[in-house]
Design a protein around this motif. Sequence first.
Motif, mmCIF file in Angstrom:
data_model
loop_
_atom_site.group_PDB
_atom_site.id
_atom_site.type_symbol
_atom_site.label_atom_id
_atom_site.label_comp_id
_atom_site.label_asym_id
_atom_site.label_seq_id
_atom_site.Cartn_x
_atom_site.Cartn_y
_atom_site.Cartn_z
ATOM 1 N N GLY A 83 0.808 -1.214 0.000
ATOM 2 C CA GLY A 83 0.000 0.000 0.000
ATOM 3 C C GLY A 83 0.838 1.259 0.000
ATOM 4 N N TRP A 84 2.011 1.213 0.595
ATOM 5 C CA TRP A 84 2.875 2.393 0.633
ATOM 6 C C TRP A 84 3.872 2.344 -0.519
ATOM 7 C CZ3 TRP A 84 0.457 5.472 3.588
ATOM 8 C CH2 TRP A 84 -0.206 4.995 4.720
ATOM 9 N N VAL A 85 4.487 1.226 -0.714
ATOM 10 C CA VAL A 85 5.486 1.074 -1.773
ATOM 11 C C VAL A 85 4.816 0.854 -3.119
ATOM 12 C CG1 VAL A 85 7.430 -0.319 -2.562
ATOM 13 C CG2 VAL A 85 7.152 0.149 -0.145
ATOM 14 N N ASP A 86 3.710 0.124 -3.106
ATOM 15 C CA ASP A 86 3.035 -0.252 -4.347
ATOM 16 C C ASP A 86 2.375 0.923 -5.054
ATOM 17 O OD1 ASP A 86 3.736 -2.706 -3.406
ATOM 18 O OD2 ASP A 86 1.733 -3.260 -2.753
ATOM 19 N N ASP A 87 2.084 1.982 -4.333
ATOM 20 C CA ASP A 87 1.339 3.109 -4.882
ATOM 21 C C ASP A 87 2.270 4.322 -5.016
ATOM 22 O OD1 ASP A 87 -0.416 5.152 -5.491
ATOM 23 O OD2 ASP A 87 -1.900 4.558 -4.001
ATOM 24 N N PRO A 88 2.815 4.562 -6.221
ATOM 25 C CA PRO A 88 3.790 5.642 -6.378
ATOM 26 C C PRO A 88 3.215 7.031 -6.095
ATOM 27 C CG PRO A 88 3.542 4.396 -8.445
ATOM 28 C CD PRO A 88 2.632 3.792 -7.438
ATOM 29 N N LEU A 89 1.956 7.253 -6.433
ATOM 30 C CA LEU A 89 1.354 8.568 -6.177
ATOM 31 C C LEU A 89 1.249 8.826 -4.675
ATOM 32 C CD1 LEU A 89 0.109 11.039 -7.623
ATOM 33 C CD2 LEU A 89 -2.105 9.943 -7.333
ATOM 34 N N ARG A 90 0.805 7.816 -3.936
ATOM 35 C CA ARG A 90 0.702 7.943 -2.481
ATOM 36 C C ARG A 90 2.083 8.205 -1.877
ATOM 37 N NH1 ARG A 90 -2.687 3.653 -0.213
ATOM 38 N NH2 ARG A 90 -4.245 5.232 -0.580
ATOM 39 N N ARG A 91 3.070 7.428 -2.285
ATOM 40 C CA ARG A 91 4.424 7.577 -1.764
ATOM 41 C C ARG A 91 4.969 8.980 -2.060
ATOM 42 N NH1 ARG A 91 7.359 3.156 -4.051
ATOM 43 N NH2 ARG A 91 7.738 4.495 -5.823
ATOM 44 N N GLU A 92 4.748 9.453 -3.280
ATOM 45 C CA GLU A 92 5.234 10.778 -3.676
ATOM 46 C C GLU A 92 4.621 11.890 -2.827
ATOM 47 O OE1 GLU A 92 7.284 13.629 -5.972
ATOM 48 O OE2 GLU A 92 7.491 11.449 -6.010
ATOM 49 N N PHE A 93 3.317 11.829 -2.635
ATOM 50 C CA PHE A 93 2.659 12.900 -1.886
ATOM 51 C C PHE A 93 2.937 12.822 -0.393
ATOM 52 C CE2 PHE A 93 0.793 13.828 -5.874
ATOM 53 C CZ PHE A 93 0.531 15.181 -5.811
ATOM 54 N N LEU A 94 3.138 11.634 0.141
ATOM 55 C CA LEU A 94 3.558 11.535 1.541
ATOM 56 C C LEU A 94 4.953 12.130 1.722
ATOM 57 C CD1 LEU A 94 2.194 8.006 2.486
ATOM 58 C CD2 LEU A 94 1.351 10.230 3.277
ATOM 59 N N MET A 130 -5.765 10.007 0.105
ATOM 60 C CA MET A 130 -7.105 9.907 -0.486
ATOM 61 C C MET A 130 -7.040 10.379 -1.939
ATOM 62 S SD MET A 130 -9.361 11.551 2.575
ATOM 63 C CE MET A 130 -8.330 12.954 2.973
ATOM 64 N N HIS A 131 -6.527 9.558 -2.800
ATOM 65 C CA HIS A 131 -6.368 10.001 -4.187
ATOM 66 C C HIS A 131 -7.104 9.110 -5.164
ATOM 67 C CE1 HIS A 131 -3.592 6.834 -5.535
ATOM 68 N NE2 HIS A 131 -3.074 6.889 -4.314
ATOM 69 N N GLY A 132 -7.324 9.668 -6.347
ATOM 70 C CA GLY A 132 -7.940 8.917 -7.432
ATOM 71 C C GLY A 132 -6.876 8.160 -8.204
ATOM 72 N N PRO A 133 -7.223 7.679 -9.385
ATOM 73 C CA PRO A 133 -6.278 6.868 -10.157
ATOM 74 C C PRO A 133 -5.031 7.635 -10.611
ATOM 75 C CG PRO A 133 -8.483 6.831 -11.153
ATOM 76 C CD PRO A 133 -8.535 7.755 -9.992
ATOM 77 N N THR A 134 -5.191 8.910 -10.934
ATOM 78 C CA THR A 134 -4.035 9.651 -11.471
ATOM 79 C C THR A 134 -3.777 10.978 -10.779
ATOM 80 O OG1 THR A 134 -5.427 10.698 -13.154
ATOM 81 C CG2 THR A 134 -4.306 8.641 -13.760
ATOM 82 N N ASP A 135 -4.673 11.435 -9.937
ATOM 83 C CA ASP A 135 -4.540 12.757 -9.314
ATOM 84 C C ASP A 135 -4.637 12.644 -7.801
ATOM 85 O OD1 ASP A 135 -4.403 14.194 -11.753
ATOM 86 O OD2 ASP A 135 -6.583 14.016 -11.964
ATOM 87 N N PRO A 136 -4.017 13.597 -7.090
ATOM 88 C CA PRO A 136 -4.168 13.601 -5.634
ATOM 89 C C PRO A 136 -5.615 13.909 -5.252
ATOM 90 C CG PRO A 136 -3.018 15.568 -6.372
ATOM 91 C CD PRO A 136 -3.175 14.692 -7.566
ATOM 92 N N GLY A 137 -5.945 13.598 -4.014
ATOM 93 C CA GLY A 137 -7.301 13.813 -3.529
ATOM 94 C C GLY A 137 -7.599 15.269 -3.228
ATOM 95 N N PRO A 138 -8.859 15.572 -2.909
ATOM 96 C CA PRO A 138 -9.296 16.949 -2.645
ATOM 97 C C PRO A 138 -8.501 17.701 -1.578
ATOM 98 C CG PRO A 138 -11.190 15.499 -2.832
ATOM 99 C CD PRO A 138 -9.969 14.622 -2.854
ATOM 100 N N PRO A 139 -7.932 17.042 -0.543
ATOM 101 C CA PRO A 139 -7.184 17.813 0.455
ATOM 102 C C PRO A 139 -6.003 18.603 -0.129
ATOM 103 C CG PRO A 139 -7.678 15.646 1.328
ATOM 104 C CD PRO A 139 -8.070 15.632 -0.127
ATOM 105 N N ILE A 140 -5.563 18.241 -1.328
ATOM 106 C CA ILE A 140 -4.451 18.967 -1.945
ATOM 107 C C ILE A 140 -4.823 20.434 -2.187
ATOM 108 C CG2 ILE A 140 -4.985 18.526 -4.373
ATOM 109 C CD1 ILE A 140 -1.517 18.225 -2.837
ATOM 110 N N LEU A 141 -6.122 20.721 -2.228
ATOM 111 C CA LEU A 141 -6.580 22.080 -2.509
ATOM 112 C C LEU A 141 -6.208 23.080 -1.414
ATOM 113 C CD1 LEU A 141 -10.071 21.223 -4.024
ATOM 114 C CD2 LEU A 141 -7.982 21.881 -5.243
ATOM 115 N N VAL A 142 -5.879 22.617 -0.208
ATOM 116 C CA VAL A 142 -5.494 23.543 0.862
ATOM 117 C C VAL A 142 -4.013 23.936 0.768
ATOM 118 C CG1 VAL A 142 -7.288 22.701 2.429
ATOM 119 C CG2 VAL A 142 -4.964 21.779 2.593
#
Length: 139
Positions: A34-45, A100-112
């Motif tokens: 879940g952490w390593v497998d998801d590059p978008l999640r890892r990048e934003f963390l 909390m992200h979709g398939p290609t974009d970060p989730g709504p909290p990025i808006l802050v």
Amino acid sequence: MRAERHHRLSLALLAIFLASGLWLEAMIGLRAGGWVDDPLRREFLRLGHAHGGILALVNLAIAWSIGQLGTPEVWAAKIRIAGLLGALLVGVGFMAGGLMHGPTDPGPPILVVPAGALLTLAAVVATALVRPSDRAPGS
């Protein structure tokens, strides 16, 4: 907010974002699913931990500068709140957007994140420009 409290909260933010980076690196090192497998999640963390830590250091610089420059307390309180809130919004916005992200974009909290960046920028600019003789905002 007093100077001592600003220093302590800045150090607390720094500790939180440093600990989150340590946790993230441990998850990557342990190859936790879940952490390593998801590059978008890892990048934003990583972005959240790095930006939050750096902006916590910026807050320490703001806290020190306010005292050195003799910023009036009515201005200093507003600057401190803007700086701390800005750092928190940027760091947490990146991290929550990655969790909390979709398939290609970060989730709504990025808006802050842009709001936090503007608050931090305003705090730094106000720290630089407000002089000891300046009156309270709106007076």
